[in-house]
Write an enzyme that holds these catalytic residues in place. Structure first.
Site, mmCIF file in Angstrom:
data_model
loop_
_atom_site.group_PDB
_atom_site.id
_atom_site.type_symbol
_atom_site.label_atom_id
_atom_site.label_comp_id
_atom_site.label_asym_id
_atom_site.label_seq_id
_atom_site.Cartn_x
_atom_site.Cartn_y
_atom_site.Cartn_z
ATOM 1 N N ASN A 1 0.831 -1.205 0.000
ATOM 2 C CA ASN A 1 0.000 0.000 0.000
ATOM 3 C C ASN A 1 0.864 1.252 0.000
ATOM 4 O O ASN A 1 1.932 1.293 0.613
ATOM 5 C CB ASN A 1 -0.928 -0.005 1.216
ATOM 6 C CG ASN A 1 -1.877 -1.183 1.186
ATOM 7 O OD1 ASN A 1 -2.060 -1.786 0.136
ATOM 8 N ND2 ASN A 1 -2.473 -1.523 2.311
ATOM 9 N N HIS B 1 5.772 -0.622 -2.815
ATOM 10 C CA HIS B 1 5.313 0.113 -4.000
ATOM 11 C C HIS B 1 5.418 1.623 -3.835
ATOM 12 O O HIS B 1 4.750 2.368 -4.546
ATOM 13 C CB HIS B 1 3.869 -0.294 -4.340
ATOM 14 C CG HIS B 1 3.759 -1.712 -4.820
ATOM 15 N ND1 HIS B 1 2.574 -2.369 -5.012
ATOM 16 C CD2 HIS B 1 4.730 -2.608 -5.159
ATOM 17 C CE1 HIS B 1 2.803 -3.608 -5.450
ATOM 18 N NE2 HIS B 1 4.104 -3.777 -5.525
ATOM 19 N N CYS C 1 15.676 22.485 -9.870
ATOM 20 C CA CYS C 1 16.020 22.373 -11.299
ATOM 21 C C CYS C 1 14.848 22.620 -12.239
ATOM 22 O O CYS C 1 15.034 22.686 -13.453
ATOM 23 C CB CYS C 1 16.642 21.002 -11.585
ATOM 24 S SG CYS C 1 15.456 19.642 -11.448
ATOM 25 N N THR D 1 -4.597 -9.055 0.202
ATOM 26 C CA THR D 1 -3.965 -8.888 -1.110
ATOM 27 C C THR D 1 -4.449 -9.977 -2.051
ATOM 28 O O THR D 1 -4.644 -11.125 -1.646
ATOM 29 C CB THR D 1 -2.419 -8.878 -1.015
ATOM 30 O OG1 THR D 1 -1.889 -8.771 -2.345
ATOM 31 C CG2 THR D 1 -1.842 -10.093 -0.323
HETATM 32 N N1 APR Z 1 -10.280 -7.181 4.456
HETATM 33 C C1 APR Z 1 -9.356 -8.017 3.922
HETATM 34 N N2 APR Z 1 -9.225 -8.230 2.602
HETATM 35 C C2 APR Z 1 -10.067 -7.570 1.795
HETATM 36 C C3 APR Z 1 -11.041 -6.677 2.262
HETATM 37 C C4 APR Z 1 -11.137 -6.493 3.667
HETATM 38 N N3 APR Z 1 -12.026 -5.658 4.221
HETATM 39 N N4 APR Z 1 -11.706 -6.168 1.191
HETATM 40 C C5 APR Z 1 -11.160 -6.716 0.105
HETATM 41 N N5 APR Z 1 -10.162 -7.562 0.446
HETATM 42 C C6 APR Z 1 -9.278 -8.343 -0.417
HETATM 43 C C7 APR Z 1 -9.859 -8.760 -1.749
HETATM 44 O O1 APR Z 1 -10.523 -10.021 -1.623
HETATM 45 C C8 APR Z 1 -8.615 -8.869 -2.627
HETATM 46 O O2 APR Z 1 -8.043 -10.157 -2.543
HETATM 47 O O3 APR Z 1 -8.198 -7.485 -0.741
HETATM 48 C C9 APR Z 1 -7.634 -7.863 -1.984
HETATM 49 C C10 APR Z 1 -7.397 -6.603 -2.787
HETATM 50 O O4 APR Z 1 -6.748 -6.944 -3.975
HETATM 51 P P1 APR Z 1 -6.180 -5.830 -4.969
HETATM 52 O O5 APR Z 1 -7.200 -4.770 -5.183
HETATM 53 O O6 APR Z 1 -5.651 -6.545 -6.163
HETATM 54 O O7 APR Z 1 -5.000 -5.145 -4.130
HETATM 55 P P2 APR Z 1 -3.493 -5.599 -3.940
HETATM 56 O O8 APR Z 1 -3.358 -7.083 -3.864
HETATM 57 O O9 APR Z 1 -2.953 -4.793 -2.820
HETATM 58 O O10 APR Z 1 -2.847 -5.082 -5.306
HETATM 59 C C11 APR Z 1 -1.464 -5.197 -5.493
HETATM 60 O O11 APR Z 1 -1.558 -3.997 -7.564
HETATM 61 O O12 APR Z 1 -2.367 -2.228 -8.866
HETATM 62 C C12 APR Z 1 -1.326 -2.694 -8.088
HETATM 63 O O13 APR Z 1 0.308 -1.355 -7.107
HETATM 64 C C13 APR Z 1 -1.023 -1.779 -6.930
HETATM 65 O O14 APR Z 1 -0.195 -2.336 -4.728
HETATM 66 C C14 APR Z 1 -1.162 -2.669 -5.721
HETATM 67 C C15 APR Z 1 -0.924 -4.047 -6.290
#
Ligand code: APR
Length: 232
Positions: free
Chosen positions: A96, A113, A142, A180
């Site tokens: 994040n 990130h 600059c 994630t």
């Molecule tokens: N608690 C826990 N997990 C949750 C919740 C919650 N309240 N709400 C959603 N999720 C889960 C979803 O099921 C999903 O698996 O969080 C995850 C979010 O996934 P992504 O949106 O893909 O986020 P992330 O895995 O952090 O993305 C990775 O992708 O776009 C790039 O750089 C960006 O850091 C990011 C990276």
């Protein structure tokens, strides 16, 4: 949900993604209402987009900064911060860019990130900028455009930051992944590094994904509810 006794572990790594901040009101990237279903990353989150229209990309990031500042860390963030305050050895490795763990009080946070709260000049390096609006879009020394110090699509991860994260994960004995989707490298490989040290690997996510089978246990609940229940 079972209780975890943190004092039984020498070093705990929390590995967090966008789902960690969802209950604070920060949108996730994928899935319903996700940032990439509303905005094309090709226009806002890659070097090519910045080169084509830096003003548009910086304005998009200002919108994200305003949205994050309107949110507060939740009790799950506080539960992790409380462990650090109790001198439990913990490391937060996060994908994040929102700075929520730091706002909750964690000091040892590895940001894979980058951060919404930093800008980078191609010649004069990285500077902190924490307001809703950027102080300036251009470097005061600059005059070059400043770009958000964020790993965008197509960027390589910072090798030093990555090494620091892997070192922590290889030495932990409890690895807790939270919110994630596990689809973006290097998230996918992390539980494997933890396994090298026979760490207990727990996934907190209401939904399973391709990487779920790498974990010993899954807690199919949201970050705030799960963290406040298991670390009492
Ligand atoms: N608690 C826990 N997990 C949750 C919740 C919650 N309240 N709400 C959603 N999720 C889960 C979803 O099921 C999903 O698996 O969080 C995850 C979010 O996934 P992504 O949106 O893909 O986020 P992330 O895995 O952090 O993305 C990775 O992708 O776009 C790039 O750089 C960006 O850091 C990011 C990276």
């Amino acid at each position: 949900m079972k209780t975890i006794y943190p004092e039984q572990y020498k070093h705990i790594v929390f590995f967090t993604g966008a789902g960690m901040s969802a209950e604070s009101g920060v949108p996730t990237y994928r899935g319903h209402g996700g940032i990439w279903s509303r905005y094309r990353w090709e226009e806002y989150a890659c070097q090519e987009a910045f080169d084509a229209d830096p003003d548009k990309v910086l304005k998009f990031h200002e919108l994200r900064r305003a949205a994050v500042l309107a949110c507060k860390p939740h009790a799950g963030h506080s539960a992790i911060a409380a462990l650090e305050k109790k001198h439990q050895r913990i490391t937060v490795v996060t994908q994040n860019i929102d700075g929520m763990h730091q706002r909750a009080g964690n000091r040892k946070v590895i940001e894979l990130h980058g951060s919404l709260w930093r800008l980078r000049c191609p010649y004069d390096g990285v500077s902190e900028d924490i307001g809703e609006k950027y102080k300036s879009y251009k470097c005061e020394k600059c005059g070059n455009w400043l770009r958000p110090d964020i790993i965008w699509f197509g960027d390589s991860l910072d090798q030093g930051v990555m090494n620091e994260a892997i070192a922590a994960i290889r030495h932990c004995d409890l690895f807790v992944s939270i919110g994630t989707s596990g689809v973006v490298y290097p998230a996918a490989g992390f539980p494997r590094f933890a396994k090298e040290n026979n760490a207990r690997c727990i996934e907190i996510n209401p939904e399973a994904n391709e990487m779920s089978l790498l974990y010993d246990e899954a807690i199919r609940n949201t970050a705030e509810k799960a963290l406040t229940e298991i670390f009492r």
